[in-house]
Design an enzyme around this catalytic site. Structure first.
Site, short mmCIF file in Angstrom:
data_model
loop_
_atom_site.label_atom_id
_atom_site.label_comp_id
_atom_site.label_asym_id
_atom_site.label_seq_id
_atom_site.Cartn_x
_atom_site.Cartn_y
_atom_site.Cartn_z
N GLU A 254 26.34 35.40 -76.89
CA GLU A 254 25.14 35.25 -77.72
C GLU A 254 23.96 36.10 -77.24
O GLU A 254 22.86 35.60 -77.07
CB GLU A 254 24.75 33.77 -77.81
CG GLU A 254 25.88 32.92 -78.36
CD GLU A 254 25.60 31.42 -78.37
OE1 GLU A 254 24.48 31.01 -78.02
OE2 GLU A 254 26.52 30.65 -78.72
N GLU B 295 35.66 30.21 -81.59
CA GLU B 295 35.12 28.85 -81.55
C GLU B 295 35.15 28.21 -82.94
O GLU B 295 34.19 27.56 -83.37
CB GLU B 295 33.67 28.86 -81.02
CG GLU B 295 33.51 29.48 -79.65
CD GLU B 295 32.10 29.41 -79.09
OE1 GLU B 295 31.26 28.64 -79.62
OE2 GLU B 295 31.82 30.13 -78.11
N ASP C 157 35.16 26.05 -86.03
CA ASP C 157 35.11 24.69 -86.57
C ASP C 157 34.40 24.75 -87.91
O ASP C 157 33.70 25.72 -88.21
CB ASP C 157 34.50 23.66 -85.60
CG ASP C 157 33.11 23.99 -85.12
OD1 ASP C 157 32.41 24.81 -85.76
OD2 ASP C 157 32.69 23.42 -84.10
O1 G3I Z 1 28.52 15.51 -69.64
C1 G3I Z 1 27.14 15.17 -69.74
C2 G3I Z 1 26.95 13.71 -69.58
O2 G3I Z 1 27.34 13.35 -68.27
C3 G3I Z 1 25.48 13.36 -69.83
O3 G3I Z 1 25.31 11.98 -69.76
C4 G3I Z 1 25.05 13.85 -71.21
C5 G3I Z 1 23.57 13.60 -71.47
O4 G3I Z 1 23.02 14.60 -72.28
O5 G3I Z 1 25.26 15.22 -71.26
C6 G3I Z 1 26.63 15.61 -71.10
O6 G3I Z 1 26.71 16.97 -71.14
C7 G3I Z 1 26.62 17.55 -72.44
C8 G3I Z 1 27.88 18.35 -72.67
O7 G3I Z 1 27.76 19.06 -73.89
C9 G3I Z 1 29.13 17.49 -72.73
O8 G3I Z 1 29.08 16.63 -73.81
C10 G3I Z 1 25.40 18.46 -72.47
O9 G3I Z 1 24.22 17.67 -72.39
C11 G3I Z 1 25.39 19.25 -73.75
O10 G3I Z 1 24.35 20.22 -73.70
C12 G3I Z 1 26.70 19.99 -73.90
O11 G3I Z 1 26.70 20.67 -75.12
C13 G3I Z 1 27.58 21.76 -75.21
C14 G3I Z 1 26.80 22.99 -75.64
O12 G3I Z 1 27.66 24.08 -75.86
C15 G3I Z 1 25.78 23.42 -74.58
O13 G3I Z 1 26.43 23.84 -73.42
C16 G3I Z 1 28.67 21.42 -76.22
O14 G3I Z 1 29.51 20.39 -75.72
C17 G3I Z 1 29.51 22.67 -76.49
O15 G3I Z 1 30.40 22.41 -77.56
C18 G3I Z 1 28.61 23.82 -76.87
O16 G3I Z 1 29.43 24.97 -77.02
C19 G3I Z 1 28.75 26.15 -77.48
C20 G3I Z 1 29.44 27.33 -76.82
O17 G3I Z 1 29.43 27.16 -75.42
C21 G3I Z 1 28.77 28.65 -77.23
N1 G3I Z 1 28.73 28.76 -78.67
C22 G3I Z 1 28.14 27.63 -79.40
C23 G3I Z 1 28.85 26.33 -79.01
C24 G3I Z 1 28.28 25.17 -79.77
O18 G3I Z 1 26.94 24.96 -79.42
#
Ligand code: G3I
Length: 340
Positions: free
Chosen positions: A147, A252, A254
């Site tokens: 990105e 990715e 969906d």
């Molecule tokens: O695991 C922790 C948990 O322990 C905690 O209690 C909770 C509180 O917020 O957070 C959890 O972590 C979260 C994690 O997902 C797992 O669910 C993070 O806050 C959250 O920011 C994270 O979001 C991810 C996001 O990227 C940011 O990194 C999404 O799962 C993931 O699907 C998303 O993936 C991105 C790709 O990397 C890049 N392209 C877009 C795509 C969708 O946004």
């Protein structure tokens, strides 16, 4: 879904799930079908592991290999979850797609923009070298940069651009290539799967990088789509990137639905999944189609898009939806047809 005991290594070699076809068995030999992996479900849910192994011959760690998760404090790496993903993949004959070495998001909070340029550049070099070296020979492809473009196709304003200037992208690819010369190196972005300003900017950037001899081997098209909007000429768009001499991949995929879900929306969703698979299969250098999670249980959509959900090809009980059937049908009808 039932919660099982955490996996032991011996339980990772899971048999295919009976009852519905496995996508991995239907793909053409030169194209992989992958899924993003939720580290918590991988560690705790046998049904999840079993279907992941049965359906896919590639996996991407959804979050485990992001910098913020790998290096929570300076110099202290936590490889536990990313190693689990790699071990699972190896035990189940799956390639690993590494995501991601450099992103404007998920940078650890201890990295400070107030640091001098050279310190930040060295930190980035070390991070890329450390991560790629650890998995040298075990990762098929890396999203080296994720990105890096703004919506108008110019470079995104980020810590990396502000501190290091536009050369940081070429540097990241060169450092990754030095650390694992055999890994396929991708540039990955969203909103570029159809023709448009952002895709035009990406095309220009990839052309420039290739002309400068930067080891960019592929372009990843994330494809986070809505059920009611197809990208503009996805096949033609992938083809113009392939014409630059790079591979392409859907990284990715969906297809989110505005709730409530109904049969018509599920059918539209299925057609869009099928459409993106077709676009990949129409391009001879398309290496993979990766779904951003395969079950509605673990999708990121509900927490990021209020009012939307049901974006995956399996429901939250891990039962196939029409979208899975559409992928199976598309692949079945092509068996024996030479790729594109
Ligand atoms: O695991 C922790 C948990 O322990 C905690 O209690 C909770 C509180 O917020 O957070 C959890 O972590 C979260 C994690 O997902 C797992 O669910 C993070 O806050 C959250 O920011 C994270 O979001 C991810 C996001 O990227 C940011 O990194 C999404 O799962 C993931 O699907 C998303 O993936 C991105 C790709 O990397 C890049 N392209 C877009 C795509 C969708 O946004």
């Amino acid at each position: 879904m039932g919660q099982a005991e955490p996996a032991t290594e011996s339980s990772w070699q899971t048999p295919p799930t009976p009852g519905w076809p496995a996508l991995r068995g239907l793909m053409p030999a030169n194209v992989r079908i992958g899924s993003a992996v939720d580290g918590k479900l991988l560690a705790t849910d046998e049904q999840y592991r079993s279907e992941l192994a049965a359906q896919f011959n590639a996996v991407t760690a959804e979050n485990a290999m992001k910098w913020v998760n790998l290096e929570p404090s300076p110099g202290v790496y936590d490889w536990s979850e990313s190693d689990q993903v790699v071990k699972f993949a190896q035990a189940n004959g799956q390639a690993v797609y590494g995501h991601t070495l450099l992103w404007h998001s998920s940078v650890p909070a201890w990295v400070s923009e107030s640091w001098p340029r050279e310190r930040i550049r060295e930190l980035l070099r070390q991070h890329i070298t450390t991560v790629v070296s650890r998995y040298r020979g075990k990762i098929w492809a890396w999203d080296v940069v994720n990105e890096v473009l703004a919506e108008d196709g110019s470079l995104r304003d980020s810590l990396w651009l502000r501190k290091l200037g536009p050369g940081y992208i070429a540097d990241a690819f060169r450092w990754a290539h030095e650390a694992d010369p055999d890994a396929r190196l991708f540039i990955n972005d969203y909103g570029t799967e159809g023709r448009g300003r952002k895709a035009n900017g990406l095309l220009r950037l990839v052309r420039e990088l290739r002309m400068a001899g930067v080891p960019v081997h592929g372009v990843g098209f994330q494809s986070h789509l809505r059920w009611d909007r197809a990208p503009e000429d996805a096949t033609g768009n992938l083809r113009r990137f392939a014409a630059l001499g790079v591979s392409v991949a859907i990284t990715e995929l969906d297809v989110r639905i505005q709730l409530p879900v109904d049969a018509e929306k599920l059918l539209d969703q299925a057609l869009l999944y099928q459409h993106m698979l077709k676009a990949c299969l129409a391009v001879s250098t398309c290496e993979s189609v990766t779904l951003w999670g395969f079950t509605d249980t673990s999708s990121w959509i509900s927490s990021h898009y209020p009012g939307f959900g049901a974006a995956c090809v399996f429901d939250s009980d891990i039962r196939p939806k029409p979208a899975h059937e559409a992928l199976v049908q598309e692949l079945t009808s092509r068996r024996g047809t030479p790729p594109g």
